[in-house]
Structure formats: C-alpha cells, structure tokens
Design an enzyme around this catalytic site. Structure first.
Site, PDB file in Angstrom:
ATOM      1  N   HIS A  63       0.802  -1.281  -0.052  1.00  0.00           N
ATOM      2  CA  HIS A  63       0.086   0.007   0.003  1.00  0.00           C
ATOM      3  C   HIS A  63       0.929   1.228   0.045  1.00  0.00           C
ATOM      4  O   HIS A  63       1.427   1.478   0.800  1.00  0.00           O
ATOM      5  CB  HIS A  63      -0.864   0.165   1.057  1.00  0.00           C
ATOM      6  CG  HIS A  63      -1.683  -1.018   1.099  1.00  0.00           C
ATOM      7  ND1 HIS A  63      -3.022  -1.074   0.594  1.00  0.00           N
ATOM      8  CD2 HIS A  63      -1.831  -2.566   1.798  1.00  0.00           C
ATOM      9  CE1 HIS A  63      -3.809  -2.251   0.609  1.00  0.00           C
ATOM     10  NE2 HIS A  63      -2.876  -3.005   1.529  1.00  0.00           N
ATOM     11  N   ARG A  65      -0.387   4.294  -0.850  1.00  0.00           N
ATOM     12  CA  ARG A  65      -1.361   5.336  -0.477  1.00  0.00           C
ATOM     13  C   ARG A  65      -1.209   6.616  -1.537  1.00  0.00           C
ATOM     14  O   ARG A  65      -2.283   7.634  -0.880  1.00  0.00           O
ATOM     15  CB  ARG A  65      -0.992   6.025   1.074  1.00  0.00           C
ATOM     16  CG  ARG A  65      -0.653   4.934   2.204  1.00  0.00           C
ATOM     17  CD  ARG A  65      -2.177   4.339   2.173  1.00  0.00           C
ATOM     18  NE  ARG A  65      -2.220   3.382   3.372  1.00  0.00           N
ATOM     19  CZ  ARG A  65      -2.540   2.195   3.750  1.00  0.00           C
ATOM     20  NH1 ARG A  65      -3.767   1.916   2.808  1.00  0.00           N
ATOM     21  NH2 ARG A  65      -2.815   1.707   4.703  1.00  0.00           N
ATOM     22  N   ASP A 153      -8.413  -5.264  -2.385  1.00  0.00           N
ATOM     23  CA  ASP A 153      -7.898  -5.422  -1.024  1.00  0.00           C
ATOM     24  C   ASP A 153      -8.194  -4.752  -0.090  1.00  0.00           C
ATOM     25  O   ASP A 153      -8.403  -3.409  -0.328  1.00  0.00           O
ATOM     26  CB  ASP A 153      -6.362  -5.821  -1.111  1.00  0.00           C
ATOM     27  CG  ASP A 153      -5.780  -6.003   0.125  1.00  0.00           C
ATOM     28  OD1 ASP A 153      -6.153  -7.108   0.740  1.00  0.00           O
ATOM     29  OD2 ASP A 153      -4.972  -4.901   0.717  1.00  0.00           O
ATOM     30  N   HIS A 233      -3.115 -12.661   1.749  1.00  0.00           N
ATOM     31  CA  HIS A 233      -2.565 -12.851   3.091  1.00  0.00           C
ATOM     32  C   HIS A 233      -3.097 -13.796   3.861  1.00  0.00           C
ATOM     33  O   HIS A 233      -4.153 -13.720   4.552  1.00  0.00           O
ATOM     34  CB  HIS A 233      -2.845 -11.272   3.659  1.00  0.00           C
ATOM     35  CG  HIS A 233      -4.033 -10.519   3.409  1.00  0.00           C
ATOM     36  ND1 HIS A 233      -5.388 -11.178   3.279  1.00  0.00           N
ATOM     37  CD2 HIS A 233      -4.107  -9.192   3.443  1.00  0.00           C
ATOM     38  CE1 HIS A 233      -6.289 -10.230   3.186  1.00  0.00           C
ATOM     39  NE2 HIS A 233      -5.572  -9.061   3.145  1.00  0.00           N
ATOM     40  N   ASP A 306       1.959  -6.782   2.505  1.00  0.00           N
ATOM     41  CA  ASP A 306       0.849  -6.034   2.888  1.00  0.00           C
ATOM     42  C   ASP A 306       1.277  -4.804   3.822  1.00  0.00           C
ATOM     43  O   ASP A 306       0.421  -4.389   4.894  1.00  0.00           O
ATOM     44  CB  ASP A 306      -0.199  -6.942   3.975  1.00  0.00           C
ATOM     45  CG  ASP A 306      -1.600  -6.162   3.925  1.00  0.00           C
ATOM     46  OD1 ASP A 306      -1.782  -5.357   3.042  1.00  0.00           O
ATOM     47  OD2 ASP A 306      -2.404  -6.709   4.688  1.00  0.00           O
ATOM     48  N   HIS A 310       0.037   4.042   8.068  1.00  0.00           N
ATOM     49  CA  HIS A 310      -0.937   4.752   8.821  1.00  0.00           C
ATOM     50  C   HIS A 310      -0.476   6.100   9.507  1.00  0.00           C
ATOM     51  O   HIS A 310       0.412   5.952  10.005  1.00  0.00           O
ATOM     52  CB  HIS A 310      -1.892   3.970   9.727  1.00  0.00           C
ATOM     53  CG  HIS A 310      -2.672   3.000   9.009  1.00  0.00           C
ATOM     54  ND1 HIS A 310      -3.789   3.501   8.028  1.00  0.00           N
ATOM     55  CD2 HIS A 310      -2.826   1.537   8.908  1.00  0.00           C
ATOM     56  CE1 HIS A 310      -4.244   2.206   7.661  1.00  0.00           C
ATOM     57  NE2 HIS A 310      -3.779   1.150   7.961  1.00  0.00           N
ATOM     58  N   PRO A 324      -6.675  -0.738  10.745  1.00  0.00           N
ATOM     59  CA  PRO A 324      -5.903  -1.932  10.556  1.00  0.00           C
ATOM     60  C   PRO A 324      -4.769  -1.793   9.790  1.00  0.00           C
ATOM     61  O   PRO A 324      -4.835  -1.339   8.635  1.00  0.00           O
ATOM     62  CB  PRO A 324      -6.819  -3.256  10.093  1.00  0.00           C
ATOM     63  CG  PRO A 324      -7.828  -2.387   9.191  1.00  0.00           C
ATOM     64  CD  PRO A 324      -7.923  -0.970   9.831  1.00  0.00           C
ATOM     65  N   GLY A 325      -3.470  -2.325  10.003  1.00  0.00           N
ATOM     66  CA  GLY A 325      -2.350  -2.544   9.000  1.00  0.00           C
ATOM     67  C   GLY A 325      -1.112  -2.161   9.797  1.00  0.00           C
ATOM     68  O   GLY A 325      -1.078  -1.458  10.912  1.00  0.00           O
TER      69      GLY A 325
END
Length: 432
Positions: A63, A65, A153, A233, A306, A310, A324-325
């Site tokens: 990710h 972003r 995802d 995942h 993954d 954040h 989450p992450g």
C-alpha cells in the site's frame, strides 16, 4: 553507467565467496572478474565480505497510499522503503483515493513509480468500481494499460456472481484476480481473531471460517472457469489446507502469507496496543505453525508484506477506532530469516523462491525473480545473514512508523539493492 563489481559474495549462500560483474544492467561475469583489463580502473566495487546474493525481492501486496493519503506514504517514500528492504518490484494496491479502478489512475501510479525509479512500481487495478463489490471495474482498459493483477484488497468481492464474472474476464485477459478473503456477514464489527484473547478483552471476534469459506468458494469458481486466483494474506492453517486441496485438484490458485502472520500471534492483543490491529487479524500459535509449514512445502507460494502505513492519529487511539495495518517492507527479509531460515524450514534458495521467484512468476514479470547467471538482468539483493539489528520505526524511510516489531532484535539485513545494475540502496541509505 559504470560497471559494478560485487566482490566476495555468495550467490544463494552457496559455495565460497566469488565476484560478480554487472555491466549495462546485466550480470556480465561470475568468478575472478576484479582484475580484468576493461573493469579494473573503471568499475565501482561493493565489498561483499561473504554476504549472500539473491534475486531482487518482489512484493505482490504493497500500500503506497498515493494518490489520496500522501500524509501517510507516497510512491517516493514507499519506494525508498522497498529498496532498503531489498525489493526491486512492488505491486501497489488499488484502495487509493481516487480508487485505482480506471486507466487514468493506474497510469498515474505507474508514471510516478518510473519517475522515482527506485523500484518497479506496478499498479494493482480494482476488481469493482469504487471497491464496492457491485459492478466490475474497467478491467480491459486497465489491462491494456499494463495492469496484470486486480484486487479489491481491504474489501472482499463477496458476491459470488460478481467474483465469477471477474474470473471469467481475467481468463480472457490473462490476468490474476487477487482476493481479500472475508465473508462480511461473519465479520460485522469484528476487531480481532475470535478466540480467548478477544473474548477476555471484550473485542468482537473475526472467525477463521470467514476467511476459509471464501477461499473454498473462490477456488471452486476459479476451477470451474479455469481462471487464475491469488489468495491475499492467508492467515489461518485452515486456509492453507483449503489451498492445498484446491491445488491437488488442479485449480490455478496461488497464495501469499505476510511476515507478521508468520511471527506474531493474537496473544499480543493483551497489550491492547492498536499497532497489533491488522486485517486479517493475528491468529493463534497453531495457525502460525501451519502457515510456516505451508510456505516451506510450497502450498503457500510466496511472502507478501501487506505494507500498510498509517498516520499517528489513526493508530494512537482506542482499539475500535484504529485503522488496521502494519509496515512491512523494511522488516520482511529479517522476519523470514527468523521464522523460516533459522528454524531450518527454508534455505537461502528457498528465500529466493518465496520472496522473488514465485511472486515474479505469479505476476508475470519477465525481468524479476531470474536466476543469478551470466546474461540475466541485474535485479539483485545483497544480504548480510549474520547481522542483527533492532527495529526503530522512526528510522524507516516510510512516513509512517506503525511497525509491530518496534524494539525487536531481528536477524539478517539487506546490504545493497540493485535495479537493472544501478544501486538503489546501500548501507541502509538511498544513494544521492
């Protein structure tokens, strides 16, 4: 670009240290190359000191972003994190703002990746418009723009008819549908793995069956239409069993596991620290053991990070409100060493298989995951297997710092990364 000599390295960790000559983006020679007439005075030299040389890593699940949340990560900062983690290619997930559900957005992501130039950035296209799971996105136009992997995802393509149609189109386009497997009717309000730790903390449980049921359904759909399915995942031992069953039937299914699902368990919930909140959630020690064995056996094909950065305010809050992450690009190799190499489940050729060769093959990248041999593209990663280091999220290249491995001592570290013969990371920094 000057020739480059990797001096005193061990391809795949095998044999005595040797020299590798890189010229014009390719491996030009392996052996005693340092004193050849055309390189002795002009070549750049990286002293390997017996470090292990591997094909550059490929991450099917990143990710970045951008566009939309550049306050948490950008293609530039994410690419830097990837290069420092030994990656030469990453696949940027579609849950951006705007969503990558059309050719305009995926072309923007690919262009920014080329401009940064630290890793090959491949955009992942959304399966459905706006990730809503209702109407198929423009798969054909995105495929024409170069997209090889499609995924919603973060959200499951839960409607079986929509998923079947996506698989049918993917077969015609020769692309891959990557599924976030989660039956949403079983995970309403879910906050953590359904088990004793969640129950003790009063957190709504996320049952393993919510993942396993979707994977079983999608394997049957993929088998029926003879399409390629990739399971994102994998987090439960039961899911690995389902994937193994489907493969035995001849289904064209592949699967990935994250580093954090190979190491961490749901007992970390007891700290009530939202850095441990991830989707799918951390599972049990039995699941971790099953995932490790499935990866070693080839039932699970590859490791994918993954990587999910954040902002502080999205993690430094009460558990239920936290996003989450977890970060993953700069710690992936070390976690694989700790969970798979040190216990003897994988050797270094195995590491190359799960972190480079298989993900490159799944995504259809012809120049990545290649053997270390004369004439092959010089997409390479140099690893010090004896290094030990303490994780400090604040020192990462990512804008965010939400690593669950903060303060943990991990084994093995990337010494240098080469993209088509150009050094993109060395000594823990990005060259100027």
């Amino acid at each position: 670009m000057k020739p480059l000599i990797l001096k005193g390295v061990r391809p795949y960790g095998e044999g005595d240290p040797t020299d590798v000559l890189v010229r014009d983006g390719f491996v030009a020679a392996i052996g005693e190359v340092a004193d050849t007439a055309d390189t002795a005075d002009t070549a750049e030299v990286i002293e390997g000191h017996g470090a292990i040389l591997l094909p550059g890593f490929v991450d099917l699940h990143t990710h970045l972003r951008e566009p939309g949340r550049e306050d948490t990560e950008t293609i530039a900062t994410g690419s830097a994190a990837a290069a420092l983690g030994g990656y030469t290619a990453v696949f940027a997930m579609a849950n951006t703002d705007p969503v990558a559900d059309n050719a305009v957005v995926v072309e923007h992501v690919a262009r920014r990746g080329r401009e940064v130039g630290l890793v090959d950035v491949h955009p992942v296209g959304a399966v459905t418009v706006g990730l809503k799971g209702e109407k198929l996105a423009e798969l054909g136009t995105m495929a024409k723009a170069g997209v090889r992997v499609f995924s919603d995802d973060g959200l499951c393509v839960h409607d079986p008819l929509v998923m079947r149609r996506a698989l049918e189109y993917s077969k015609a386009l020769d692309v891959v549908i990557a599924q976030h497997a989660e039956e949403p009717r079983l995970t309403v309000g879910a906050q953590a793995h359904e088990g004793e730790h969640a129950a003790r903390l009063g957190l709504q449980g996320w049952p393993a069956a919510a993942e396993e049921a979707i994977v079983a359904r999608d394997c049957l759909l993929a088998e029926q239409v003879d399409a390629r399915l990739h399971v994102c995942h994998v987090s439960t031992a039961g899911t690995a069993d389902v994937v193994g069953w489907a493969k035995a039937r001849g289904t064209r299914v592949t699967a990935e596991v994250t580093p954090h699902h190979l190491l961490l368990t749901d007992d970390r919930l007891d700290t009530y620290d939202p850095v441990n909140k991830v989707n799918p959630p951390l599972r049990t020690a039995r699941d971790v053991a099953g995932l490790r064995q499935a990866l070693a056996d080839g039932v699970i094909d590859c490791v994918a990070t993954d990587h999910a950065p954040h902002a502080v305010q999205d993690k430094d809050c009460e558990w239920s409100a936290a996003r989450p992450g977890m970060l993953g690009l700069q710690t992936a190799l070390s976690v694989v060493v700790r969970t798979m190499v040190e216990p003897g489940l994988l050797d270094w050729r195995g590491v190359a298989r799960v972190m480079s060769e298989r993900p490159a093959a799944i995504a259809g990248l012809p120049d990545h995951g290649r053997p270390i041999a004369v004439g092959e593209p010089a997409n390479l990663t140099l690893v010090d297997p004896d290094a030990r280091w303490t994780v400090r999220g604040a020192d990462f290249a990512s804008i965010a710092a939400n690593t669950p491995f903060e303060g943990m001592e991990l084994p093995g570290r990337v010494v240098a990364t080469l993209l088509r013969g150009r050094v993109t990371a060395t000594g823990g920094r990005i060259p100027a």
